[in-house]
Write a protein that holds these residues in place. Structure first.
Motif, PDB file in Angstrom:
ATOM      1  N   ALA A  66       1.017  -0.914   0.244  1.00 43.50           N
ATOM      2  CA  ALA A  66       0.207   0.202   0.012  1.00 43.50           C
ATOM      3  C   ALA A  66       0.733   1.346   0.355  1.00 43.50           C
ATOM      4  O   ALA A  66       0.914   2.003  -0.707  1.00 43.50           O
ATOM      5  N   ARG A  67       2.007   1.518   0.719  1.00 45.80           N
ATOM      6  CA  ARG A  67       2.783   2.516   0.580  1.00 45.80           C
ATOM      7  C   ARG A  67       3.708   2.508  -0.901  1.00 45.80           C
ATOM      8  O   ARG A  67       4.015   3.699  -0.746  1.00 45.80           O
ATOM      9  N   ALA A  68       3.472   1.676  -1.363  1.00 46.29           N
ATOM     10  CA  ALA A  68       4.241   1.459  -2.402  1.00 46.29           C
ATOM     11  C   ALA A  68       3.409   2.172  -3.942  1.00 46.29           C
ATOM     12  O   ALA A  68       3.949   2.723  -4.839  1.00 46.29           O
ATOM     13  N   ALA A  69       2.219   1.897  -3.033  1.00 48.18           N
ATOM     14  CA  ALA A  69       0.981   2.754  -4.496  1.00 48.18           C
ATOM     15  C   ALA A  69       1.074   4.473  -4.574  1.00 48.18           C
ATOM     16  O   ALA A  69       1.976   5.394  -3.335  1.00 48.18           O
ATOM     17  N   ALA A  70       1.228   4.535  -5.498  1.00 43.52           N
ATOM     18  CA  ALA A  70       1.270   6.190  -5.714  1.00 43.52           C
ATOM     19  C   ALA A  70       0.368   6.671  -5.014  1.00 43.52           C
ATOM     20  O   ALA A  70       0.683   7.850  -4.811  1.00 43.52           O
ATOM     21  N   LYS A  71      -1.024   6.765  -6.015  1.00 43.04           N
ATOM     22  CA  LYS A  71      -1.669   7.804  -4.821  1.00 43.04           C
ATOM     23  C   LYS A  71      -2.950   7.542  -3.828  1.00 43.04           C
ATOM     24  O   LYS A  71      -2.846   7.313  -2.805  1.00 43.04           O
ATOM     25  N   TRP A  72      -3.155   5.791  -4.147  1.00 38.69           N
ATOM     26  CA  TRP A  72      -3.887   5.615  -3.329  1.00 38.69           C
ATOM     27  C   TRP A  72      -3.681   4.069  -2.743  1.00 38.69           C
ATOM     28  O   TRP A  72      -3.145   3.419  -3.060  1.00 38.69           O
TER      29      TRP A  72
END
Length: 198
Positions: A66-72
């Motif tokens: 999740a932390r690696a996801a860009a926006k959401w």
């Protein structure tokens, strides 16, 4: 799609998961915060104690995706129900132009392409799957789904939602296997992903 590498998944698994014994039960309330997380989650369906432990250990890896996801910041990992090992993971890549590229749908696509038998695996997601993702998980035939932050909390924090809970999607499945469902799993780790967006 952007996924963490298999090497990264394995390193996250090694860092967060002890070997799983299917005969070992979790000691009652003797594990401090882990015991609290175990007790605070809602476990519906078949979740043997060793699988519950594996789910609790897998949530930090889902948070990493999740932390690696860009926006959401949504992440999900696939856990082998027999061994407790995290075998795949994905984050949300919807901002890439494919609005269906949520963490869970990305994970289902990756797992099926990798030849995983989803009925032998559970999905651990940072947030309650949206109706689209819940449907994909039912169609994929996963054994179970565990999530951290509820859709109700997300909506309360102003995160856009289609307000149909995952358990309702699962209950309405006809002629398909209904996954076991665990809610509020390690919400202490997942809630900050979304509450911080306020």
């Amino acid at each position: 799609m952007t996924f963490l590498s298999r090497r990264r998944v394995l390193s996250l698994t090694a860092a967060t998961a002890a070997p799983l014994s299917l005969t070992r039960a979790m000691p009652a309330r003797s594990r401090g915060a882990d015991a609290d997380a175990y007790a605070d989650a809602g476990w519906a369906g078949e979740w043997p104690p060793p699988l519950r432990e594996a789910v609790l250990r897998a949530m930090p890896a889902a948070v990493e995706y999740a932390r690696a996801a860009a926006k959401w910041p949504y992440g999900a990992v696939l856990v082998d129900a027999a061994t407790g090992a995290v075998v795949a993971g994905a984050g949300n890549t919807g901002e890439s132009g494919d609005l269906t590229a949520h963490a869970e749908t990305n994970l289902v696509r990756e797992a099926l392409a990798g030849g995983f038998e989803l009925s032998e695996h559970v999905v651990v997601a940072t947030a309650e799957p949206c109706p689209m993702c819940a449907g994909a998980l039912v169609w994929g035939g996963v054994r179970g789904v565990a999530y951290g932050t509820s859709m109700a909390k997300l909506a309360g924090w102003g995160v856009p939602q289609i307000d149909v809970p995952a358990d309702e999607i699962f209950r309405r499945a006809r002629g398909l296997s209904r996954p076991a469902l665990a809610s509020g799993v390690r919400a202490d780790l997942t809630d900050p992903l979304y509450r911080e967006r306020e």
